[in-house]
Design a protein around this motif. Structure first.
Motif, PDB file in Angstrom:
ATOM      1  N   PHE A  65       0.860  -1.183   0.000  1.00  0.00           N
ATOM      2  CA  PHE A  65       0.000   0.000   0.000  1.00  0.00           C
ATOM      3  C   PHE A  65       0.897   1.234   0.000  1.00  0.00           C
ATOM      4  CE2 PHE A  65      -2.504  -3.342   1.950  1.00  0.00           C
ATOM      5  CZ  PHE A  65      -3.760  -3.175   1.387  1.00  0.00           C
ATOM      6  N   THR A  66       0.547   2.224  -0.815  1.00  0.00           N
ATOM      7  CA  THR A  66       1.301   3.473  -0.883  1.00  0.00           C
ATOM      8  C   THR A  66       0.324   4.640  -0.767  1.00  0.00           C
ATOM      9  OG1 THR A  66       1.112   3.793  -3.274  1.00  0.00           O
ATOM     10  CG2 THR A  66       2.919   2.367  -2.497  1.00  0.00           C
ATOM     11  N   ASP A  67       0.864   5.850  -0.726  1.00  0.00           N
ATOM     12  CA  ASP A  67       0.014   7.039  -0.695  1.00  0.00           C
ATOM     13  C   ASP A  67      -0.793   7.193  -1.972  1.00  0.00           C
ATOM     14  OD1 ASP A  67       0.798   7.788   1.844  1.00  0.00           O
ATOM     15  OD2 ASP A  67       2.371   9.127   1.139  1.00  0.00           O
ATOM     16  N   ASN A  68      -0.429   6.459  -3.007  1.00  0.00           N
ATOM     17  CA  ASN A  68      -1.131   6.551  -4.281  1.00  0.00           C
ATOM     18  C   ASN A  68      -1.962   5.288  -4.557  1.00  0.00           C
ATOM     19  OD1 ASN A  68      -1.459   8.602  -6.208  1.00  0.00           O
ATOM     20  ND2 ASN A  68      -0.398   7.371  -7.733  1.00  0.00           N
ATOM     21  N   THR A  69      -2.372   4.602  -3.492  1.00  0.00           N
ATOM     22  CA  THR A  69      -3.175   3.392  -3.620  1.00  0.00           C
ATOM     23  C   THR A  69      -4.650   3.714  -3.450  1.00  0.00           C
ATOM     24  OG1 THR A  69      -1.402   1.978  -2.758  1.00  0.00           O
ATOM     25  CG2 THR A  69      -3.638   1.108  -2.623  1.00  0.00           C
ATOM     26  N   ALA A  70      -5.437   3.177  -4.365  1.00  0.00           N
ATOM     27  CA  ALA A  70      -6.892   3.209  -4.234  1.00  0.00           C
ATOM     28  C   ALA A  70      -7.325   1.797  -3.862  1.00  0.00           C
ATOM     29  CB  ALA A  70      -7.547   3.638  -5.538  1.00  0.00           C
ATOM     30  N   ILE A  71      -8.173   1.693  -2.842  1.00  0.00           N
ATOM     31  CA  ILE A  71      -8.635   0.392  -2.350  1.00  0.00           C
ATOM     32  C   ILE A  71     -10.135   0.296  -2.583  1.00  0.00           C
ATOM     33  CG2 ILE A  71      -8.841  -1.116  -0.336  1.00  0.00           C
ATOM     34  CD1 ILE A  71      -6.564   0.601   0.949  1.00  0.00           C
ATOM     35  N   LEU A  72     -10.571  -0.821  -3.146  1.00  0.00           N
ATOM     36  CA  LEU A  72     -11.998  -1.064  -3.343  1.00  0.00           C
ATOM     37  C   LEU A  72     -12.401  -2.327  -2.606  1.00  0.00           C
ATOM     38  CD1 LEU A  72     -12.346  -0.385  -7.187  1.00  0.00           C
ATOM     39  CD2 LEU A  72     -12.970   1.127  -5.290  1.00  0.00           C
ATOM     40  N   LEU A  73     -13.403  -2.220  -1.742  1.00  0.00           N
ATOM     41  CA  LEU A  73     -13.996  -3.390  -1.110  1.00  0.00           C
ATOM     42  C   LEU A  73     -15.150  -3.834  -1.992  1.00  0.00           C
ATOM     43  CD1 LEU A  73     -12.516  -2.060   1.381  1.00  0.00           C
ATOM     44  CD2 LEU A  73     -14.244  -3.192   2.745  1.00  0.00           C
ATOM     45  N   MET A  74     -14.944  -4.948  -2.704  1.00  0.00           N
ATOM     46  CA  MET A  74     -15.937  -5.468  -3.631  1.00  0.00           C
ATOM     47  C   MET A  74     -16.200  -6.943  -3.341  1.00  0.00           C
ATOM     48  SD  MET A  74     -14.811  -3.568  -7.209  1.00  0.00           S
ATOM     49  CE  MET A  74     -16.286  -4.137  -8.076  1.00  0.00           C
ATOM     50  N   THR A  75     -16.316  -7.272  -2.058  1.00  0.00           N
ATOM     51  CA  THR A  75     -16.469  -8.673  -1.668  1.00  0.00           C
ATOM     52  C   THR A  75     -17.893  -9.189  -1.824  1.00  0.00           C
ATOM     53  OG1 THR A  75     -16.991  -8.205   0.632  1.00  0.00           O
ATOM     54  CG2 THR A  75     -14.635  -8.411   0.056  1.00  0.00           C
ATOM     55  N   HIS A  76     -18.871  -8.311  -1.790  1.00  0.00           N
ATOM     56  CA  HIS A  76     -20.291  -8.685  -1.770  1.00  0.00           C
ATOM     57  C   HIS A  76     -20.619  -9.490  -0.514  1.00  0.00           C
ATOM     58  CE1 HIS A  76     -21.217  -7.348  -5.867  1.00  0.00           C
ATOM     59  NE2 HIS A  76     -20.006  -7.780  -6.168  1.00  0.00           N
ATOM     60  N   SER A  77     -19.799  -9.363   0.516  1.00  0.00           N
ATOM     61  CA  SER A  77     -19.985 -10.118   1.750  1.00  0.00           C
ATOM     62  C   SER A  77     -19.826  -9.178   2.939  1.00  0.00           C
ATOM     63  CB  SER A  77     -18.964 -11.256   1.838  1.00  0.00           C
ATOM     64  OG  SER A  77     -18.910 -11.771   3.149  1.00  0.00           O
ATOM     65  N   LEU A  78     -20.913  -8.923   3.648  1.00  0.00           N
ATOM     66  CA  LEU A  78     -20.839  -8.059   4.816  1.00  0.00           C
ATOM     67  C   LEU A  78     -19.893  -8.614   5.881  1.00  0.00           C
ATOM     68  CD1 LEU A  78     -21.816  -5.384   5.913  1.00  0.00           C
ATOM     69  CD2 LEU A  78     -23.808  -6.559   6.855  1.00  0.00           C
ATOM     70  N   PRO A  79     -19.942  -9.919   6.192  1.00  0.00           N
ATOM     71  CA  PRO A  79     -18.981 -10.454   7.175  1.00  0.00           C
ATOM     72  C   PRO A  79     -17.519 -10.244   6.749  1.00  0.00           C
ATOM     73  CG  PRO A  79     -20.756 -12.026   6.860  1.00  0.00           C
ATOM     74  CD  PRO A  79     -20.935 -10.948   5.812  1.00  0.00           C
ATOM     75  N   ASP A  80     -17.235 -10.404   5.459  1.00  0.00           N
ATOM     76  CA  ASP A  80     -15.866 -10.158   4.983  1.00  0.00           C
ATOM     77  C   ASP A  80     -15.502  -8.691   5.150  1.00  0.00           C
ATOM     78  OD1 ASP A  80     -15.299 -12.786   4.316  1.00  0.00           O
ATOM     79  OD2 ASP A  80     -15.742 -12.534   2.186  1.00  0.00           O
ATOM     80  N   ASP A  81     -16.411  -7.798   4.777  1.00  0.00           N
ATOM     81  CA  ASP A  81     -16.120  -6.363   4.897  1.00  0.00           C
ATOM     82  C   ASP A  81     -15.936  -5.950   6.353  1.00  0.00           C
ATOM     83  OD1 ASP A  81     -16.241  -6.233   2.166  1.00  0.00           O
ATOM     84  OD2 ASP A  81     -18.144  -5.140   2.080  1.00  0.00           O
ATOM     85  N   VAL A  82     -16.704  -6.556   7.261  1.00  0.00           N
ATOM     86  CA  VAL A  82     -16.546  -6.283   8.698  1.00  0.00           C
ATOM     87  C   VAL A  82     -15.140  -6.685   9.148  1.00  0.00           C
ATOM     88  CG1 VAL A  82     -17.255  -7.092  10.999  1.00  0.00           C
ATOM     89  CG2 VAL A  82     -18.987  -6.385   9.332  1.00  0.00           C
ATOM     90  N   GLU A  83     -14.645  -7.784   8.624  1.00  0.00           N
ATOM     91  CA  GLU A  83     -13.298  -8.254   8.969  1.00  0.00           C
ATOM     92  C   GLU A  83     -12.212  -7.391   8.316  1.00  0.00           C
ATOM     93  OE1 GLU A  83     -10.606 -12.303   8.561  1.00  0.00           O
ATOM     94  OE2 GLU A  83     -12.775 -12.449   8.269  1.00  0.00           O
ATOM     95  N   ILE A  84     -12.441  -6.972   7.089  1.00  0.00           N
ATOM     96  CA  ILE A  84     -11.430  -6.237   6.322  1.00  0.00           C
ATOM     97  C   ILE A  84     -11.242  -4.804   6.809  1.00  0.00           C
ATOM     98  CG2 ILE A  84     -10.936  -5.241   4.054  1.00  0.00           C
ATOM     99  CD1 ILE A  84     -12.361  -7.753   2.869  1.00  0.00           C
ATOM    100  N   LEU A  85     -12.332  -4.109   7.059  1.00  0.00           N
ATOM    101  CA  LEU A  85     -12.253  -2.664   7.328  1.00  0.00           C
ATOM    102  C   LEU A  85     -11.229  -2.295   8.400  1.00  0.00           C
ATOM    103  CD1 LEU A  85     -13.642  -0.362   5.893  1.00  0.00           C
ATOM    104  CD2 LEU A  85     -15.342  -0.322   7.708  1.00  0.00           C
TER     105      LEU A  85
END
Length: 178
Positions: A65-85
């Motif tokens: 990850f760098t200052d020029n990184t764009a991150i997209l959460l595209m898991t379609h899974s709320l439990p995964d997003d809860v873990e990732i965030l």
């Protein structure tokens, strides 16, 4: 400027056009998922890197990850997003976007804040629903809207039509040369 890095967390069918479009812009694209059967280079040939690991924390540890990184959460899974965030809180990035409707993003953020895993400053950096309102709900149309929003954000713009802008002095000088 440094090359934009796009990290896409999730490997659903809607990720391929996002990866393809970002790569066409010369961005370094990483797609990643804990589901090894989906995180395969043959599914995302335009991605520079395709990563899978048994857990999201192991997976995210493998990503640069760098200052020029764009991150997209595209898991379609709320439990995964809860873990990732919470795993993204201390990662460098220029943009973090969450796929899905506003109520899903709001619930995810509230849950993470209530759990103490993210703070107000981090929450204020989250974009969602991701993309500009272009009215095209197809996977390629969504990809255009998402990449356009990231480009606008990285350039300090709001994504409004060029025709609605007042002509700045630099633009005015440029128009005389055209």
């Amino acid at each position: 400027p440094p090359i934009t890095r796009l990290v896409i967390l999730g490997t659903g069918d809607d990720v391929k056009p996002v990866s393809d479009l970002a790569r066409s812009l010369g961005w370094h694209v990483t797609t990643a998922d804990v589901r090894a059967r989906h995180a395969r280079p043959d599914r995302f040939p335009s991605a520079d890197t395709v990563i899978s690991a048994p857990s999201w924390d192991e997976l995210i540890d493998q990503i640069q990850f760098t200052d020029n990184t764009a991150i997209l959460l595209m898991t379609h899974s709320l439990p995964d997003d809860v873990e990732i965030l919470p795993l993204l809180v201390n990662k460098q990035s220029a943009y973090i976007g969450i796929l899905g409707p506003a109520h899903r993003r709001d619930g995810l953020v509230q849950f993470a804040m209530d759990a103490g895993s993210i703070n107000d400053e981090f929450a204020s950096r989250l974009h969602g629903p991701i993309g500009l309102d272009l009215g095209d709900r197809s996977a390629p149309g969504i990809a255009v809207s998402v990449i356009a929003e990231i480009v606008a954000h990285l350039n300090g713009r709001d994504g409004s039509p060029m025709s609605s802008r007042s002509i700045s002095q630099n633009d005015h000088q440029l128009s005389h040369h055209l």
